[in-house]
Design a protein around this motif. Structure first.
Motif, PDB file in Angstrom:
ATOM      1  N   VAL A  23       0.815  -1.210   0.000  1.00  0.00           N
ATOM      2  CA  VAL A  23       0.000   0.000   0.000  1.00  0.00           C
ATOM      3  C   VAL A  23       0.849   1.261   0.000  1.00  0.00           C
ATOM      4  CG1 VAL A  23      -1.825   1.248   1.222  1.00  0.00           C
ATOM      5  CG2 VAL A  23      -1.829  -1.257   1.196  1.00  0.00           C
ATOM      6  N   TYR A  24       1.887   1.298   0.825  1.00  0.00           N
ATOM      7  CA  TYR A  24       2.691   2.512   0.928  1.00  0.00           C
ATOM      8  C   TYR A  24       3.710   2.609  -0.210  1.00  0.00           C
ATOM      9  CZ  TYR A  24       5.645   6.165   2.907  1.00  0.00           C
ATOM     10  OH  TYR A  24       6.360   7.329   3.093  1.00  0.00           O
ATOM     11  N   ASN A  26      -2.968  -1.407  12.864  1.00  0.00           N
ATOM     12  CA  ASN A  26      -3.935  -0.324  13.041  1.00  0.00           C
ATOM     13  C   ASN A  26      -5.105  -0.489  12.075  1.00  0.00           C
ATOM     14  OD1 ASN A  26      -2.609   0.942  15.120  1.00  0.00           O
ATOM     15  ND2 ASN A  26      -1.441   2.308  13.776  1.00  0.00           N
ATOM     16  N   GLU A  27      -6.256  -0.011  12.507  1.00  0.00           N
ATOM     17  CA  GLU A  27      -7.464  -0.179  11.691  1.00  0.00           C
ATOM     18  C   GLU A  27      -7.331   0.537  10.355  1.00  0.00           C
ATOM     19  OE1 GLU A  27     -12.320   0.065  12.181  1.00  0.00           O
ATOM     20  OE2 GLU A  27     -11.031   1.172  13.577  1.00  0.00           O
ATOM     21  N   SER A  38      -6.983   0.400   4.490  1.00  0.00           N
ATOM     22  CA  SER A  38      -6.311   0.824   3.259  1.00  0.00           C
ATOM     23  C   SER A  38      -5.825  -0.369   2.450  1.00  0.00           C
ATOM     24  CB  SER A  38      -5.154   1.768   3.577  1.00  0.00           C
ATOM     25  OG  SER A  38      -4.176   1.113   4.369  1.00  0.00           O
ATOM     26  N   PHE A  39      -5.474  -1.450   3.124  1.00  0.00           N
ATOM     27  CA  PHE A  39      -5.091  -2.678   2.415  1.00  0.00           C
ATOM     28  C   PHE A  39      -6.261  -3.202   1.596  1.00  0.00           C
ATOM     29  CE2 PHE A  39      -5.400  -7.316   2.465  1.00  0.00           C
ATOM     30  CZ  PHE A  39      -4.263  -7.677   1.769  1.00  0.00           C
ATOM     31  N   LEU A  40      -7.434  -3.295   2.215  1.00  0.00           N
ATOM     32  CA  LEU A  40      -8.613  -3.786   1.493  1.00  0.00           C
ATOM     33  C   LEU A  40      -8.997  -2.824   0.368  1.00  0.00           C
ATOM     34  CD1 LEU A  40     -10.814  -5.066   4.460  1.00  0.00           C
ATOM     35  CD2 LEU A  40      -9.694  -6.446   2.704  1.00  0.00           C
ATOM     36  N   GLU A  41      -8.918  -1.541   0.641  1.00  0.00           N
ATOM     37  CA  GLU A  41      -9.260  -0.562  -0.391  1.00  0.00           C
ATOM     38  C   GLU A  41      -8.319  -0.678  -1.584  1.00  0.00           C
ATOM     39  OE1 GLU A  41      -9.698   4.308  -0.931  1.00  0.00           O
ATOM     40  OE2 GLU A  41      -8.865   3.446   0.908  1.00  0.00           O
ATOM     41  N   GLU A  44      -5.284 -10.233  20.719  1.00  0.00           N
ATOM     42  CA  GLU A  44      -6.123  -9.095  21.099  1.00  0.00           C
ATOM     43  C   GLU A  44      -5.361  -7.780  21.019  1.00  0.00           C
ATOM     44  OE1 GLU A  44      -9.580 -10.470  24.031  1.00  0.00           O
ATOM     45  OE2 GLU A  44      -7.620 -10.529  24.997  1.00  0.00           O
ATOM     46  N   GLY A  45      -4.028  -7.838  20.884  1.00  0.00           N
ATOM     47  CA  GLY A  45      -3.251  -6.622  20.738  1.00  0.00           C
ATOM     48  C   GLY A  45      -3.492  -5.987  19.378  1.00  0.00           C
ATOM     49  N   GLY A  46      -3.258  -4.686  19.272  1.00  0.00           N
ATOM     50  CA  GLY A  46      -3.517  -3.991  18.017  1.00  0.00           C
ATOM     51  C   GLY A  46      -4.998  -3.725  17.818  1.00  0.00           C
ATOM     52  N   GLN A  47      -5.342  -3.295  16.609  1.00  0.00           N
ATOM     53  CA  GLN A  47      -6.737  -2.927  16.352  1.00  0.00           C
ATOM     54  C   GLN A  47      -7.448  -3.901  15.415  1.00  0.00           C
ATOM     55  OE1 GLN A  47      -6.343   1.188  15.028  1.00  0.00           O
ATOM     56  NE2 GLN A  47      -6.761   1.926  17.114  1.00  0.00           N
ATOM     57  N   VAL A  48      -6.928  -4.099  14.211  1.00  0.00           N
ATOM     58  CA  VAL A  48      -7.593  -4.969  13.232  1.00  0.00           C
ATOM     59  C   VAL A  48      -6.528  -5.770  12.488  1.00  0.00           C
ATOM     60  CG1 VAL A  48      -9.062  -5.079  11.189  1.00  0.00           C
ATOM     61  CG2 VAL A  48      -9.527  -3.366  12.939  1.00  0.00           C
ATOM     62  N   HIS A  49      -6.720  -7.070  12.412  1.00  0.00           N
ATOM     63  CA  HIS A  49      -5.808  -7.900  11.632  1.00  0.00           C
ATOM     64  C   HIS A  49      -5.970  -7.598  10.145  1.00  0.00           C
ATOM     65  CE1 HIS A  49      -5.639 -10.174  15.409  1.00  0.00           C
ATOM     66  NE2 HIS A  49      -4.488 -10.641  14.963  1.00  0.00           N
ATOM     67  N   VAL A  50      -4.887  -7.674   9.412  1.00  0.00           N
ATOM     68  CA  VAL A  50      -4.927  -7.337   8.003  1.00  0.00           C
ATOM     69  C   VAL A  50      -5.936  -8.223   7.277  1.00  0.00           C
ATOM     70  CG1 VAL A  50      -3.077  -8.915   7.268  1.00  0.00           C
ATOM     71  CG2 VAL A  50      -3.452  -6.782   6.024  1.00  0.00           C
ATOM     72  N   ALA A  51      -6.739  -7.593   6.434  1.00  0.00           N
ATOM     73  CA  ALA A  51      -7.771  -8.225   5.594  1.00  0.00           C
ATOM     74  C   ALA A  51      -9.055  -8.543   6.340  1.00  0.00           C
ATOM     75  CB  ALA A  51      -7.264  -9.486   4.905  1.00  0.00           C
TER      76      ALA A  51
END
Length: 887
Positions: free
Chosen positions: A689-690, A712-713, A718-721, A751-758
């Motif tokens: 993405v970056y 991070n969420e 942004s990965f999905l987008e 449970e750490g972090g916000q959202v797993h990728v995808a």
């Protein structure tokens, strides 16, 4: 007697030869620290004899009540009364306590326990002869047993072994079947006190030579016989030099602390511990060893023609040896010996023995060399055909049976090999033990590839070992890498091998190795090479690991997901390797436009998008050329001359070496366990993405996360987008992204972090560009696999386990995983994940950041005083080293 096998310093396993009443397969005995290893083994051998005689009556209840072994012979080294029991309580009380403890463990998420089945652990202890002790054992109902004449084990039982007249006679014995290894293996399993491989060299016995026979004697520190020790060392040194060569002997000294020169000067004794560590060290095979062998084989053609074709090959080696220059001192580093093309190559005994399997005479050897090189004077071993490459590497690599012998009686059979230190001192730097434990998983790495075992073992074990070594040639660098490890066996039985191409440590907790396939002709398909792998280390709390404290700080990051501030710090060191296997987004649009040039609107739109993405690419990679290039291209845009614009863009792709034809057709794997799984997600997001780079056409990026925290969420969104916007382009060019999240029942680290990728809040169909796999595995009480029964929650592995018997699986959709990540309170997902206390991932993440905010900055201040760092880091604290090929 049934099998009696030593497992640790004071633990033996008694393997039952017949079925017992309760189906007990193994009894593990822990013995007290007696005066010497001989007495300890005498005691355990007699207890094993007791079990042998009562094997048909053995069950959990009789073992629970215990036994009393009374040795009545006052001359015996184990004279006295010995208690053999599973606990200090009666059977029923013990079972009740165990049951309560087990239930408590099952309730606490992070301590979910899977008891080892058919294994009973017993303790052996000396009994005090008092009234209360006799009364207690009478109440318990322990069985009484007297041994008036116990079996006494003496060091003389080992016997002695003859030494060969010359170590150059390689047919005398197979690899690791030499007299030193045989005796060391037996003594480690019996009389030797120390068993676990520690940094220092320890032992109760040492080697001696009498009348040409090799034997073992009790070590007496006050009685040092320098002449005897020196004669043994010289014989053993001659064996090492002949069997493995001077380069390997030099590596033993530099990396494993076995300084034979110093031992000779001081007249120190040769211990079984030395032999065991040498046997491990000589299996540290790197790319330098392989390339050196390839070069020597090629040079051999210049000399072999001088001999009669019918001459036996065994007669050639001594003649070539006599033609070499006078040998340097036995243990001088190989790098200090100047080579010359006029000096005939000389192969080690290991190589000569295996060459003999292919050719017996000079003529056959010449035919072998002709087939191997096929007239190519400068080809690299990496460019050889698969069958030729596998033939050459087999001259160096040990087979599974040879590795078993190389462990010298110390093989770890009762535990699954863990990531850091399986047994022994966790905080002691010990390269030999790192390699020793890593060699245990080589047979598992070679298993038929099923997509599970290889990345799992790399993440859980391989990435957590210190795989760098001190470089004997300090003129090049202080450390060296390039270790060869076996890869999965492909369909048809074709073996694969990888090597550590680079090590990158960003100084902020992101520590990773990249693995590259050695043979470029070993392919997954006609148009695809074996994959390139990026393996990330997890949190390391052991002080012997580089930047271990940084990995803890990465976990505590109070301002974002675990490890987030590491993104991009080391990208300049791996950019070249990564760009060789990927294409920038603007080139992908350019290729996509070329495939749709008949569709005018789509053709123009894709070229315009290619131009817009090119400007972003120039900002990151070629900022000095951006203005000049964009001014030229804008003329084409104003004139809407799309064909000319495509030509200009194609020329730029050629100039920047970003054309598809320039790229290696390889899948890329980002894999890691725990914090390493979080880094795998972050770095894949960063590159996709970056950096806006994509897989080479027809290839796939794999991100495999084992029990890792989320990112991070905004990054996951942004990965999905990104994927959804470019799904048609990726589908047309055959590009895929594969995401795999593996979680363990009861593990709260995810449970750490916000959202797993995808993970996705909606039900959008992403199958056109994304393969998504996510599941939670739950260990079962019927488990037998060591990766389940001997490891704790968060560290268990299922690659070698059997689904149904060892574990069960609950699959997760993208939407379910998102609900898990963003839930204030788990409801239906609570049972899937096995949580009882930490049932709110959002609160858990807030708690992690709160603790991080309190501890992060004070810990950061003390970090420089307590952390071990690799030498040679840049101004940003980033350390990077790559293997440089010699031919």
């Amino acid at each position: 007697m049934s099998s009696l096998y030593r497992l640790e310093d004071s633990v033996w396993a008694y393997r039952c030869a017949h079925n017992t009443l309760d189906g007990i397969e193994e009894i593990r005995m822990t013995v007290p620290a007696l005066d010497d290893g001989e007495s300890r083994y005498t005691l355990v051998a007699n207890v094993a004899r007791l079990f042998d005689e009562t094997i048909q009556q053995l069950n959990h209840e009789s073992l629970g009540k215990g036994w009393i072994l009374n040795v009545t012979d006052p001359e015996s080294s184990i004279f006295g009364r010995w208690a053999i029991t599973t606990g200090a309580q009666s059977y029923r009380i013990t079972q009740l306590v165990k049951s309560i403890g087990y239930r408590i463990k099952q309730f606490i998420p992070f301590s979910y326990a899977v008891p080892a089945r058919h294994i009973v652990e017993v303790g052996i202890s000396a009994m005090s002869d008092c009234m209360f002790s006799r009364l207690y054992w009478k109440i318990v109902g322990a069985a009484q047993r007297s041994l008036p004449a116990p079996v006494e084990k003496r060091i003389q039982d080992l016997g002695s072994l003859p030494l060969p007249f010359s170590w150059h006679d390689t047919s005398a014995f197979d690899l690791f079947e030499d007299p030193f290894t045989k005796l060391a293996s037996v003594v480690h399993q019996t009389f030797e006190g120390p068993f676990v491989m520690e940094t220092g060299h320890r032992g109760d016995y040492h080697f001696c030579i009498q009348d040409g026979l090799l034997g073992l004697k009790k070590l007496e520190p006050d009685l040092l016989c320098m002449d005897e020790n020196t004669s043994v060392l010289r014989v053993y040194a001659a064996y090492l030099m002949a069997e493995f060569g001077p380069a390997i002997v030099s590596q033993l000294q530099e990396s494993y602390g076995i300084d034979l020169n110093k031992m000779l000067e001081l007249g120190e004794p040769l211990l079984p511990d030395h032999v065991a560590k040498c046997n491990i060290g000589v299996n540290d095979i790197g790319m330098g060893d392989l390339e050196r062998l390839w070069s020597e084989l090629h040079r051999m053609g210049e000399f072999i023609q001088e001999f009669d074709p019918l001459t036996p090959l065994d007669e050639v080696w001594p003649q070539l040896e006599r033609r070499r220059l006078p040998s340097p001192p036995m243990f001088v580093s190989q790098t200090k010996v100047r080579s010359s093309s006029r000096i005939p190559p000389m192969f080690s005994g290991r190589v000569r023995r295996r060459l003999k399997e292919h050719c017996q005479t000079v003529g056959q050897f010449w035919d072998f060399l002709h087939w191997l090189f096929d007239g190519d004077p400068c080809g690299s071993v990496r460019e050889a055909s698969v069958d030729k490459f596998n033939t050459v590497i087999a001259l160096l690599m040990s087979t599974d049976a040879q590795l078993h012998r190389a462990f010298t009686g110390r093989e770890i059979e009762h535990l699954a090999i863990s990531g850091f230190q399986t047994i022994g001192n966790q905080n002691a730097e010990n390269p030999c033990r790192d390699l020793f434990e890593l060699l245990h998983i080589f047979p598992q790495l070679r298993k038929q590839n099923d997509g599970e075992k290889f990345p799992e073992l790399l993440s859980h074990v391989f990435s957590k070992k210190n795989l760098f070594r001190k470089n004997p040639d300090h003129r090049k660098s202080f450390l060296s890498i390039g270790m060869i490890i076996p890869g999965p066996t492909m369909t048809g039985g074709v073996k694969t091998y990888f090597f550590t191409k680079s090590l990158i440590d960003d100084g902020r907790g992101c520590f990773s190795y990249s693995l590259e396939p050695i043979c470029v002709n070993a392919r997954l398909s006609e148009n695809k090479l074996l994959p390139w792998l990026k393996v990330f280390r997890s949190t390391n709390s052991n002080s012997n690991a580089p930047h271990w404290f940084g990995s803890i700080l990465a976990d505590l990051n109070p301002l974002g997901a675990p490890g987030e501030y590491s993104i991009g710090l080391a990208s300049k060191y791996e950019r070249e390797e990564f760009e060789m296997r990927t294409i920038p987004l603007w080139v992908a649009h350019l290729v996509y436009a070329g495939k749709n040039k008949e569709n005018g609107d789509l053709f123009a739109r894709e070229l315009l998008e290619s131009y817009e993405q090119l400007k972003i690419y120039l900002d990151m990679v070629r900022p000095s050329k951006k203005i000049e290039i964009t001014l030229k291209l804008e003329e084409c845009l104003k004139a809407e001359n799309w064909k000319f614009l495509r030509k200009k863009l194609t020329l730029l792709a050629d100039e920047f070496r970003e054309q598809v034809g320039e790229k290696l057709p390889q899948d890329i794997y980002f894999v890691g366990h725990s914090l390493g799984g979080g880094f795998a997600q972050l770095i894949m997001w960063y590159d996709l993405v970056y950096q806006k780079r994509l897989p080479a056409p027809g290839c796939t990026w794999h991100c495999i996360d084992f029990n890792g925290p989320a990112i991070n969420e905004s990054q996951s969104a942004s990965f999905l987008e990104f994927g959804r916007v470019h799904k048609e382009l990726m589908a047309c060019l055959g590009m895929r992204i594969e995401i795999k999240h593996q979680f363990e029942f009861g593990d709260f680290v995810p449970e750490g972090g916000q959202v797993h990728v995808a993970a996705s809040p909606d039900d959008v169909d992403d199958s056109g560009w994304l393969n998504f796999v996510s599941y939670v595995f739950k260990p079962k009480p019927t488990a037998k696999a060591l990766g389940i029964t001997t490891l704790t929650t968060h560290g268990r592995r299922i690659g070698m386990a059997e689904i149904g018997r060892d574990y069960s699986v609950e699959t997760l959709t993208q939407k379910q995983l998102y609900r898990f990540d963003r839930s204030w309170l788990l409801r239906d997902l609570r049972d899937k994940f096995g949580y009882r206390f930490l049932v709110s991932p959002k609160i858990s993440e807030m708690f992690r950041r709160t603790i991080g905010g309190m501890l992060y900055y004070p810990m950061r201040m003390i970090r420089p005083f307590i952390e071990y760092r690799l030498p040679g880091a840049d101004e940003n604290g980033v350390f990077a080293i790559s293997y440089i090929h010699t031919n």
